[in-house]
Design an enzyme around this catalytic site. Structure first.
Site, PDB file in Angstrom:
ATOM      1  CB  ILE A  16      -0.963  -0.019   1.205  1.00 31.77           C
ATOM      2  CG1 ILE A  16      -2.042  -1.080   0.995  1.00 31.77           C
ATOM      3  CG2 ILE A  16      -1.594   1.348   1.424  1.00 31.77           C
ATOM      4  CD1 ILE A  16      -2.970  -1.264   2.190  1.00 31.77           C
ATOM      5  CG  ASP A  35      10.191  -0.323   3.685  1.00 30.29           C
ATOM      6  OD1 ASP A  35       9.093  -0.419   3.122  1.00 30.29           O
ATOM      7  OD2 ASP A  35      10.644  -1.194   4.447  1.00 30.29           O
ATOM      8  CG  ASP A  61      12.818   0.954  13.330  1.00 27.76           C
ATOM      9  OD1 ASP A  61      11.573   0.971  13.382  1.00 27.76           O
ATOM     10  OD2 ASP A  61      13.516   0.295  14.126  1.00 27.76           O
ATOM     11  CB  VAL A  62       8.046   4.322  11.771  1.00 22.27           C
ATOM     12  CG1 VAL A  62       8.090   4.609  10.296  1.00 22.27           C
ATOM     13  CG2 VAL A  62       7.368   2.985  12.063  1.00 22.27           C
ATOM     14  CB  SER A 140      -6.777  -1.642   9.266  1.00 17.35           C
ATOM     15  OG  SER A 140      -7.374  -2.884   8.940  1.00 17.35           O
ATOM     16  CE1 TYR A 153      -2.832  -4.157  10.960  1.00 14.26           C
ATOM     17  CE2 TYR A 153      -5.105  -4.912  10.949  1.00 14.26           C
ATOM     18  CZ  TYR A 153      -4.068  -4.237  10.344  1.00 14.26           C
ATOM     19  OH  TYR A 153      -4.266  -3.633   9.134  1.00 14.26           O
ATOM     20  CB  VAL A 186      -4.999  -3.690  -0.481  1.00 12.08           C
ATOM     21  CG1 VAL A 186      -4.274  -3.145  -1.713  1.00 12.08           C
ATOM     22  CG2 VAL A 186      -5.999  -2.656   0.049  1.00 12.08           C
TER      23      VAL A 186
END
Length: 296
Positions: A16, A35, A61-62, A140, A153, A186
């Protein structure tokens, strides 16, 4: 509206994130695909650039707050502004909740909620000072209607929806827009990805995301089709963006009768337990990674 805009997309190496970056690049934006997998980010940037977009890739790395802040600061120093932040990096670890451990929960929370918070901390002050900007958080359908077997999640995605809709009216006073995108299924390579091995093992045989979707009766939509639809709604500054439309029907049903959707979830639990959850003699890790590099 996107011509010349500076856009940072996390989880942009595939799936996505990459599709959203490509859709925005094709409308004239300058894209940075970030990423945790630097090679994936670079490859994605080359793919989009070859189709005519202005795109670069970078490692990020977020879950690393300082690294996120440095990346945004560098983008602003180089290009003068950050106009769009697309927080797309995400991880999903699926399975029977009683089998999951602290490290499983930490992995999901650190990326799905912590990563979004770190993005807001890094980019929002720049946008407030500039008096403009748009934060786009990718949640989501599981952030609208709770799902069993992806409980951590679903919890983090509900939190992302709440964060986004709570921030939006406050940010509007500073000229900053906030939207939250809730995708349904998706079509990306992640649907068939084998589980990673770095988390504690659980006694249930791994199940791919595609197998879960088959039990749900969902057919994934094309990633580029999803991205084009989502970007159209982002540019209209819609607060809550739900794609595809059939997901909105389920969300409305849940709002009208949570008790009914809970009963449907109970039926789903029975089907998953009967058809998918198979214990093995040798424990196997059950982790569903939502974005190549999206553990960003």
């Amino acid at each position: 509206m996107l011509q010349g805009a500076n856009v940072l997309v996390t989880g942009g190496g595939s799936g996505i994130g990459l599709a959203l970056g490509a859709a925005m690049a094709h409308q004239g934006a300058r894209i940075v695909l970030a990423d945790i997998d630097a090679a994936a980010a670079q490859h994605g940037a080359e793919q989009v650039s070859s189709a005519g977009g202005t795109v670069s890739g970078m490692a990020l790395d977020v879950a690393d707050r300082d690294a996120f802040a440095r990346s945004v600061d560098e983008l602003v120093q180089t290009h003068g502004s950050i106009d769009y932040l697309v927080n797309c990096a995400g991880v999903s670890i699926g399975g029977s909740t009683h089998e999951l451990t602290g490290p499983h929960w930490d992995a999901v929370i650190d990326v799905n909620l912590g990563g979004v918070a770190n993005g807001v901390l890094a980019a929002y002050p720049h946008m407030v000072r500039a008096g403009r900007g748009h934060i786009v958080n990718i949640a989501s359908g599981a952030g609208l209607v709770p799902l069993p077997f992806v409980v951590a999640y679903s919890a983090t995605k509900h939190a992302v929806v709440g964060l986004s809709l709570g921030l939006r009216p406050e940010a509007a006073r500073h000229g900053v827009r906030v939207s939250v995108v809730c995708p349904g299924a998706v079509e990306t390579p992640i649907l068939d990805r084998v589980p990673p091995s770095h988390l504690p093992l659980t006694p249930t045989e791994p199940v791919t995301p595609r197998a879960f979707l088959s039990v749900l009766g969902q057919t994934p939509i094309d990633a580029d089709l999803f991205a084009r639809a989502a970007v159209r709604r982002i540019l209209k500054d819609q607060p809550l963006i739900i794609v595809p439309a059939r997901l909105r029907t389920l969300w409305l049903l849940h709002r009208i009768s949570p008790a009914l959707t809970q009963r449907l979830a109970g039926i789903l639990v029975g089907k998953v337990q009967r058809d998918l959850l198979v214990e093995t003699e040798a424990p196997a890790t059950r982790a569903i990674d939502e974005g190549a590099a999206e553990r960003a």
